[in-house]
Motif scaffolding. Structure first.
Motif, mmCIF file in Angstrom:
data_model
loop_
_atom_site.group_PDB
_atom_site.id
_atom_site.type_symbol
_atom_site.label_atom_id
_atom_site.label_comp_id
_atom_site.label_asym_id
_atom_site.label_seq_id
_atom_site.Cartn_x
_atom_site.Cartn_y
_atom_site.Cartn_z
ATOM 1 N N SER A 110 27.971 31.083 43.646
ATOM 2 C CA SER A 110 27.104 31.293 42.488
ATOM 3 C C SER A 110 26.876 32.777 42.197
ATOM 4 C CB SER A 110 25.763 30.593 42.696
ATOM 5 O OG SER A 110 25.108 31.079 43.861
ATOM 6 N N LEU A 111 27.089 33.630 43.199
ATOM 7 C CA LEU A 111 26.934 35.069 42.997
ATOM 8 C C LEU A 111 28.243 35.739 42.582
ATOM 9 C CD1 LEU A 111 24.535 36.220 45.871
ATOM 10 C CD2 LEU A 111 24.002 35.357 43.582
ATOM 11 N N SER A 112 29.317 34.974 42.534
ATOM 12 C CA SER A 112 30.601 35.537 42.127
ATOM 13 C C SER A 112 30.704 35.538 40.600
ATOM 14 C CB SER A 112 31.756 34.712 42.705
ATOM 15 O OG SER A 112 31.918 33.490 41.992
ATOM 16 N N THR A 113 31.750 36.187 40.100
ATOM 17 C CA THR A 113 32.008 36.197 38.658
ATOM 18 C C THR A 113 33.157 35.253 38.311
ATOM 19 O OG1 THR A 113 33.487 38.116 38.891
ATOM 20 C CG2 THR A 113 31.166 38.558 38.392
ATOM 21 N N TRP A 114 33.416 34.277 39.193
ATOM 22 C CA TRP A 114 34.547 33.385 38.991
ATOM 23 C C TRP A 114 34.431 32.570 37.708
ATOM 24 C CZ3 TRP A 114 35.311 27.912 39.218
ATOM 25 C CH2 TRP A 114 36.665 27.532 39.222
ATOM 26 N N GLU A 115 33.241 32.142 37.345
ATOM 27 C CA GLU A 115 33.085 31.330 36.142
ATOM 28 C C GLU A 115 33.557 32.083 34.900
ATOM 29 O OE1 GLU A 115 32.465 28.258 35.724
ATOM 30 O OE2 GLU A 115 31.807 27.659 37.723
ATOM 31 N N GLN A 116 33.329 33.388 34.876
ATOM 32 C CA GLN A 116 33.842 34.188 33.759
ATOM 33 C C GLN A 116 35.330 34.446 33.931
ATOM 34 O OE1 GLN A 116 34.674 37.817 34.287
ATOM 35 N NE2 GLN A 116 35.570 37.813 32.246
ATOM 36 N N GLY A 117 35.751 34.771 35.150
ATOM 37 C CA GLY A 117 37.140 35.097 35.400
ATOM 38 C C GLY A 117 38.098 33.952 35.146
ATOM 39 N N ARG A 118 37.657 32.725 35.360
ATOM 40 C CA ARG A 118 38.540 31.573 35.181
ATOM 41 C C ARG A 118 38.873 31.332 33.722
ATOM 42 N NH1 ARG A 118 34.883 26.147 35.500
ATOM 43 N NH2 ARG A 118 36.896 25.257 36.063
ATOM 44 N N THR A 119 38.174 31.993 32.791
ATOM 45 C CA THR A 119 38.449 31.824 31.364
ATOM 46 C C THR A 119 39.434 32.854 30.826
ATOM 47 O OG1 THR A 119 36.663 33.258 30.543
ATOM 48 C CG2 THR A 119 36.096 30.969 31.081
ATOM 49 N N VAL A 120 39.757 33.876 31.618
ATOM 50 C CA VAL A 120 40.659 34.933 31.146
ATOM 51 C C VAL A 120 41.885 35.093 32.022
ATOM 52 C CG1 VAL A 120 38.817 36.213 30.002
ATOM 53 C CG2 VAL A 120 39.360 36.738 32.387
ATOM 54 N N GLY A 121 41.836 34.587 33.271
ATOM 55 C CA GLY A 121 42.936 34.784 34.196
ATOM 56 C C GLY A 121 42.876 36.138 34.868
ATOM 57 N N HIS A 122 43.918 36.432 35.624
ATOM 58 C CA HIS A 122 43.995 37.697 36.360
ATOM 59 C C HIS A 122 44.497 38.781 35.409
ATOM 60 C CE1 HIS A 122 44.456 40.629 39.379
ATOM 61 N NE2 HIS A 122 45.666 40.337 39.788
ATOM 62 N N ILE A 123 43.583 39.596 34.902
ATOM 63 C CA ILE A 123 43.903 40.575 33.855
ATOM 64 C C ILE A 123 44.220 41.944 34.465
ATOM 65 C CG2 ILE A 123 42.836 39.433 31.903
ATOM 66 C CD1 ILE A 123 40.245 40.877 32.471
ATOM 67 N N GLY A 124 45.106 41.930 35.450
ATOM 68 C CA GLY A 124 45.566 43.173 36.056
ATOM 69 C C GLY A 124 44.460 43.924 36.755
ATOM 70 N N ALA A 125 44.357 45.215 36.460
ATOM 71 C CA ALA A 125 43.350 46.062 37.097
ATOM 72 C C ALA A 125 41.987 45.955 36.419
ATOM 73 C CB ALA A 125 43.814 47.516 37.085
ATOM 74 N N SER A 126 41.881 45.144 35.384
ATOM 75 C CA SER A 126 40.657 45.084 34.578
ATOM 76 C C SER A 126 39.662 44.024 35.029
ATOM 77 C CB SER A 126 41.007 44.844 33.105
ATOM 78 O OG SER A 126 41.716 45.934 32.553
ATOM 79 N N ASP A 127 40.021 43.192 36.007
ATOM 80 C CA ASP A 127 39.162 42.061 36.379
ATOM 81 C C ASP A 127 37.708 42.449 36.589
ATOM 82 O OD1 ASP A 127 41.294 40.339 36.294
ATOM 83 O OD2 ASP A 127 41.517 40.152 38.456
ATOM 84 N N GLN A 128 37.480 43.400 37.480
ATOM 85 C CA GLN A 128 36.112 43.714 37.897
ATOM 86 C C GLN A 128 35.339 44.457 36.804
ATOM 87 O OE1 GLN A 128 38.901 44.373 39.622
ATOM 88 N NE2 GLN A 128 38.738 43.303 41.574
ATOM 89 N N VAL A 129 36.005 45.350 36.083
ATOM 90 C CA VAL A 129 35.323 46.110 35.030
ATOM 91 C C VAL A 129 34.929 45.190 33.876
ATOM 92 C CG1 VAL A 129 35.654 47.876 33.252
ATOM 93 C CG2 VAL A 129 36.351 48.327 35.610
ATOM 94 N N VAL A 130 35.825 44.288 33.494
ATOM 95 C CA VAL A 130 35.495 43.346 32.424
ATOM 96 C C VAL A 130 34.362 42.424 32.859
ATOM 97 C CG1 VAL A 130 36.360 41.368 31.106
ATOM 98 C CG2 VAL A 130 37.735 43.444 31.284
ATOM 99 N N ALA A 131 34.370 42.009 34.128
ATOM 100 C CA ALA A 131 33.273 41.172 34.625
ATOM 101 C C ALA A 131 31.944 41.900 34.522
ATOM 102 C CB ALA A 131 33.551 40.771 36.075
ATOM 103 N N LEU A 132 31.921 43.176 34.878
ATOM 104 C CA LEU A 132 30.699 43.966 34.769
ATOM 105 C C LEU A 132 30.261 44.081 33.318
ATOM 106 C CD1 LEU A 132 28.529 45.894 35.901
ATOM 107 C CD2 LEU A 132 30.233 47.737 35.777
ATOM 108 N N GLU A 133 31.198 44.359 32.440
ATOM 109 C CA GLU A 133 30.872 44.488 31.016
ATOM 110 C C GLU A 133 30.308 43.193 30.457
ATOM 111 O OE1 GLU A 133 31.922 44.390 26.620
ATOM 112 O OE2 GLU A 133 32.645 43.112 28.247
ATOM 113 N N GLN A 134 30.898 42.066 30.856
ATOM 114 C CA GLN A 134 30.445 40.775 30.347
ATOM 115 C C GLN A 134 29.057 40.417 30.880
ATOM 116 O OE1 GLN A 134 32.394 38.472 28.126
ATOM 117 N NE2 GLN A 134 33.095 40.553 27.741
ATOM 118 N N LEU A 135 28.789 40.708 32.146
ATOM 119 C CA LEU A 135 27.470 40.432 32.715
ATOM 120 C C LEU A 135 26.386 41.250 32.022
ATOM 121 C CD1 LEU A 135 28.246 40.255 36.544
ATOM 122 C CD2 LEU A 135 27.580 38.342 35.068
ATOM 123 N N LEU A 136 26.666 42.507 31.757
ATOM 124 C CA LEU A 136 25.699 43.358 31.071
ATOM 125 C C LEU A 136 25.525 42.920 29.615
ATOM 126 C CD1 LEU A 136 26.788 46.776 32.563
ATOM 127 C CD2 LEU A 136 24.510 45.774 32.778
#
Length: 351
Positions: A281-307
Motif C-alpha cells: 500500500s506504500l508502493s507506487t505500483w497502482e500508478q505504475g501498472r497503468t503506464v508500464g516500465h517507462i525507462g529511467a522515468s518510473d520514479q520521477v513520474v511517480a513522484l510527480e503524480q503523487l504530488l
C-alpha cells in the motif's frame, strides 16, 4: 551522497496515450497467462513521437512550474535507456536548444533504468560545488517502439512504456529537498544482460531483437553465474538503503511512499517492499501498472503524480529505489517541504 540544500523546484512529465493490456493479448503480443500474472493494466505508447521530444515537453513543464529561467541553468543532464535518434547525434543538445537552456554544460547519462539516480547525484554535486551554480535540469525520454525490441515481452515481469520526465534542481527554492542519493555497482553481474553475442560489431548493426529473458537464462546456466545466487544483490541493496536513510537522518518508519521500477506486482513486492519491510500500500505500483516500465522515468513520474494528486504533503518522505543492467542499484530520499502550486492539495486561495 548526503545532499546539502539541494531543492526540487520543478517536476514535469509527458505521458502519451495508454494502450490496454487486453489489446496486446488479443493480438498475441504477450502471453495471456503472463499478462494476468503481471497485473499491469496498460502501457503508454508514443507512436512516432521522438524520445527527445518527449523530454523537451516534460522539461518545459518542469521549468514553467519552477518559474526557472532556462538561460540560467548551469547543467543539463539527459538520461537515456533506448536509442534516441540518428547515429552520432547527441540528444542533450536538442533538449538544450528547444528549452532555451543557454550555455549550460550538457551531457548524456546512459546507465539503463537507474540512470536518473546517477544524474541526480551528479547534478546535486554540481550545485553544491559552487555558489555560482543556481539550477540544473535533469531529464529523460524514451520511445520503445522499435523493430529491435518487443515492448510487451522483452523481459520477464516488465512491459515497456514510453514517457518523458524532468526535474529542476535549485539551490534557492523548492517544494522538496533531495536529502540523500546513492548507487552501487555489482560488475560481476555485467554479463547477465549481455548474452552470448560478441561485443563487435555493435548490436544495433545486426538483425535480432533484445531479449533480456533469454540472456538472463543463459547467464544462469553459464560459468559467469554468481554462486551466491541473489544473496549478494540482496545484501548490497540492504546496505545501500540503510546508508541512504542514515544520510537522510530518517528511519524506515519515516518513509511515506516508495517508488520502484514499474514491473509486475510480484517483482515490486519481492524486490522492493518485502526487503524494505513495508506493505504494498506504500508502493507506487497502482500508478505504475497503468503506464508500464517507462525507462529511467518510473520514479520521477511517480513522484510527480503523487504530488499532482495531493498524496504527498509537507513532512512526508519519498524513497526511490531502482535497479539497472550492469548491475546497478540506486536509492534516494526526498523530503516534501511544501506544496507545489500545481498540486491538487494546494488551496485555491493560496498565495
Amino acid at each position: 551522497m548526503k545532499a546539502s540544500d539541494v531543492l526540487i523546484s520543478g517536476l514535469g512529465a509527458f505521458l502519451p496515450d495508454r494502450v490496454p493490456m487486453e489489446w496486446a493479448v488479443e493480438r498475441g503480443l504477450i502471453d495471456p497467462a503472463a499478462a494476468a500474472e503481471y497485473g499491469i493494466t496498460s502501457v503508454t505508447v508514443a507512436g512516432d513521437i521522438p524520445a527527445p521530444e518527449m523530454a523537451v515537453r516534460a522539461s518545459r513543464q518542469a521549468l514553467e512550474r519552477a518559474g526557472q529561467n532556462p538561460a540560467s541553468l548551469s547543467l543539463l543532464l539527459y538520461v537515456s535507456v533506448w536509442y534516441q535518434g540518428p547515429h552520432g547525434w547527441c540528444p542533450q543538445y536538442y533538449v538544450q536548444r528547444h528549452t532555451g537552456a543557454g550555455r549550460a554544460t550538457a551531457a548524456e547519462v546512459r546507465q539503463g533504468c537507474m540512470g536518473m539516480f546517477s544524474a541526480l547525484e551528479l547534478a546535486a554535486g554540481h550545485l553544491m560545488a559552487s555558489a555560482d551554480h543556481e539550477a540544473a535540469l535533469v531529464t529523460s525520454g524514451d520511445n520503445f517502439t522499435s523493430d529491435l525490441l518487443e515492448r510487451w515481452r522483452f523481459s520477464p515481469h516488465f512491459v515497456m512504456g514510453d514517457a518523458g520526465s524532468a526535474v529542476v534542481l535549485s539551490r534557492r527554492e523548492g517544494f522538496a529537498r533531495l536529502k540523500s542519493v546513492n548507487a552501487v555497482t555489482l560488475p560481476e553481474y555485467e554479463s547477465m544482460h549481455r548474452g552470448p553475442e560478441p561485443l563487435f560489431p555493435p548490436g544495433a548493426g545486426r538483425p535480432g531483437r533484445l531479449d533480456f529473458g533469454d540472456s538472463k537464462d543463459r547467464w544462469l546456466d553459464g560459468p559467469d553465474r554468481d554462486p551466491a545466487g541473489p544473496l549478494r544483490l540482496v545484501a548490497a541493496q540492504d546496505e545501500l538503503v540503510s546508508r541512504t536513510l542514515d544520510e537522510a537522518g530518517i528511519t524506515m518508519a519515516d518513509v511515506t511512499r516508495v517508488a520502484y521500477a514499474n514491473g509486475s506486482r510480484e517483482r515490486v513486492e519481492g524486490r522492493a517492499m518485502v526487503p524494505l519491510g513495508l506493505p504494498m500500500s506504500l508502493s507506487t505500483w497502482e500508478q505504475g501498472r497503468t503506464v508500464g516500465h517507462i525507462g529511467a522515468s518510473d520514479q520521477v513520474v511517480a513522484l510527480e503524480q503523487l504530488l499532482l494528486c495531493g498524496e504527498l504533503r509537507r513532512g512526508d518522505h519519498f524513497l526511490m529505489l531502482g535497479v539497472g543492467p550492469g548491475l546497478n542499484i540506486a536509492c534516494a530520499v526526498i523530503e516534501i517541504v511544501g506544496t507545489p502550486h500545481w498540486s491538487a492539495a494546494r488551496p485555491a486561495n493560496a498565495a
